[in-house]
Write an enzyme that holds these catalytic residues in place. Structure first.
Site, PDB file in Angstrom:
ATOM      1  CE1 TYR A 143      -3.184  -2.797  -0.057  1.00 10.37           C
ATOM      2  CE2 TYR A 143      -3.910  -2.194   2.120  1.00 10.37           C
ATOM      3  CZ  TYR A 143      -4.030  -2.978   0.999  1.00 10.37           C
ATOM      4  OH  TYR A 143      -5.011  -3.932   0.932  1.00 10.37           O
ATOM      5  CG  ASP A 253     -12.752  -6.995   5.600  1.00  6.37           C
ATOM      6  OD1 ASP A 253     -12.467  -6.436   6.684  1.00  6.37           O
ATOM      7  OD2 ASP A 253     -13.212  -6.378   4.619  1.00  6.37           O
TER       8      ASP A 253
END
Ligand code: NAD
Length: 360
Positions: A143, A253
């Site tokens: 990222y 998640d």
């Protein structure tokens, strides 16, 4: 022991404005019970800050966050700001806060509440007893790695991102995971893709090195594809999972969905002097302003704050027990409603937790 704490309160957008006040009520109640004095400083962040200041993380808000002993955040974002350039989007505020506060580790517990077992899409016998913690590296990896971007490439375009980790970055997140495991069942699973990626090979080597300082903790390694599978096959085998930014984003998640209820899951971002606590869900524009949101993830985030930032483990446990007590009495917000339970709104749920705390 310190008994006065300052908390930066950043409700943000959408349901953030409804759930954060409920967590503040609970903090005030636990403060009374344990003789703790909290001072709350509220500031705008995300879409609301864009409207007011033209940017998602104004200097004023950052100053409030930096000065505080801990930050309680609701959620940011919403359709109103979806069209903005990515550098100006509300979600940028989260990256800015993490960077400015030096928060390199994200802690996400995924614990199945027995009362909510029917809310999961998985079979009871698979998920019963699930209680794990994903420790995700937050400020490195693909990222943030350079080079990045989309550039012309012969007659087409080429998109590039780079997975980068240094020894120091890996060592410090590994240490967070081993220390967290000491407060739990003393098992760490490190997740990588060391069979394909050199950065992952370094990850594994450094984790093994750091482990030498934690001989009381059991360490194992899994490739990320296998871990994704094992989480669904047998989640009970996990205690603490430590992994990179990208893998952690996805696996946390997945782990969250084991419990079936996004409105129940707290998180902490730690590493610097001031840690940040927030529910894992977003601003839920579809139910915002309707007193429908589940405030329990935010209330449980406040409990994590008491435990990790303020060393008030007993107070944190009492909040968790109060939440369990309210669920035992059959009260539910819409997202966790099932046959035979009683529907309540955001405010009522917050008040029920306070009432339960005071009665214990
Ligand atoms: P979301 O988490 O906001 O909502 C997903 C679904 O879950 C929705 O149906 C919503 O109603 C429900 N839900 C979420 N939290 C709930 C709660 N506490 N109680 C009851 N139901 C709940 O995700 P999304 O819809 O993908 O995103 C909405 C906005 O939030 C977007 O702008 C997104 O960028 C932003 N977002 C922010 C954060 C954050 O602030 N940390 C995280 C994720 C998404």
């Amino acid at each position: 022991m310190k008994r006065n704490f300052s908390i930066a309160v950043l409700p943000g957008d959408g349901i953030g404005k409804e759930i954060v006040p409920e967590a503040v009520k609970v903090l005030e109640a636990i403060g009374q019970l344990h003789g703790l004095a909290f001072s709350f400083q509220e500031a705008v962040v995300g879409g609301g800050a864009i409207d007011q200041y033209g940017r998602p993380l104004p200097d004023e808000t950052l100053a409030v966050a930096k000065k505080a002993n801990a930050v309680l955040l609701g959620a940011v974002g919403g359709p109103k700001w979806d069209g903005l350039d990515s550098s100006l989007r509300p979600e940028k505020a989260l990256l800015g806060l993490r960077e400015a506060l030096g928060l390199y580790a994200n802690l996400r517990p995924a614990r199945l509440f027995p009362q909510l077992i029917e809310a999961s899409t998985l079979k009871r016998e698979v998920i019963e007893g699930t209680d794990l913690l994903v420790v995700r590296e937050l400020t490195g990896g693909i990222y943030f790695g350079e080079p990045r971007g989309v550039k012309p490439y012969h007659n087409e375009e080429r998109g590039i991102n780079t997975e980068v980790y240094t020894t120091k970055e890996i060592a410090r997140i590994a240490k967070v995971a081993f220390e967290a495991a000491r407060k739990r069942r003393r098992k760490v699973t490190s997740v990588d893709k060391a069979n394909v990626l050199e950065s992952s090979a370094l990850w594994r080597k450094v984790v093994i090195e750091v482990h030498k300082d934690f001989p009381d903790i059991e360490l194992s390694h899994l490739y990320v594809d296998n871990c994704a599978m094992q989480l669904i096959r047998n989640p009970k085998q996990f205690d603490v999972i430590v992994t990179t930014n990208l893998f952690g984003d996805i696996l946390s998640d997945e782990a969250a969905m084991l419990t079936g209820s996004i409105g129940m899951l707290p998180s902490a971002s730690v590493g610097g002097r001031t840690a940040m606590y927030e529910p894992i869900h977003g601003s839920a524009p579809d139910i915002a302003g309707q007193n429908k949101a589940n405030p329990l993830a935010t209330i449980l985030s406040a409990a994590m704050m008491l435990n990790y930032s303020f060393d008030q483990e007993k107070a944190a446990d009492e909040i968790e027990l109060a939440v369990l007590g309210v669920l035992d009495q059959g009260y539910r917000t819409g997202d966790i409603l099932s046959a035979g339970t009683k529907l309540v709104g955001t405010k009522e749920m917050g008040e029920l937790v306070v009432k339960q705390l005071m009665k214990a």
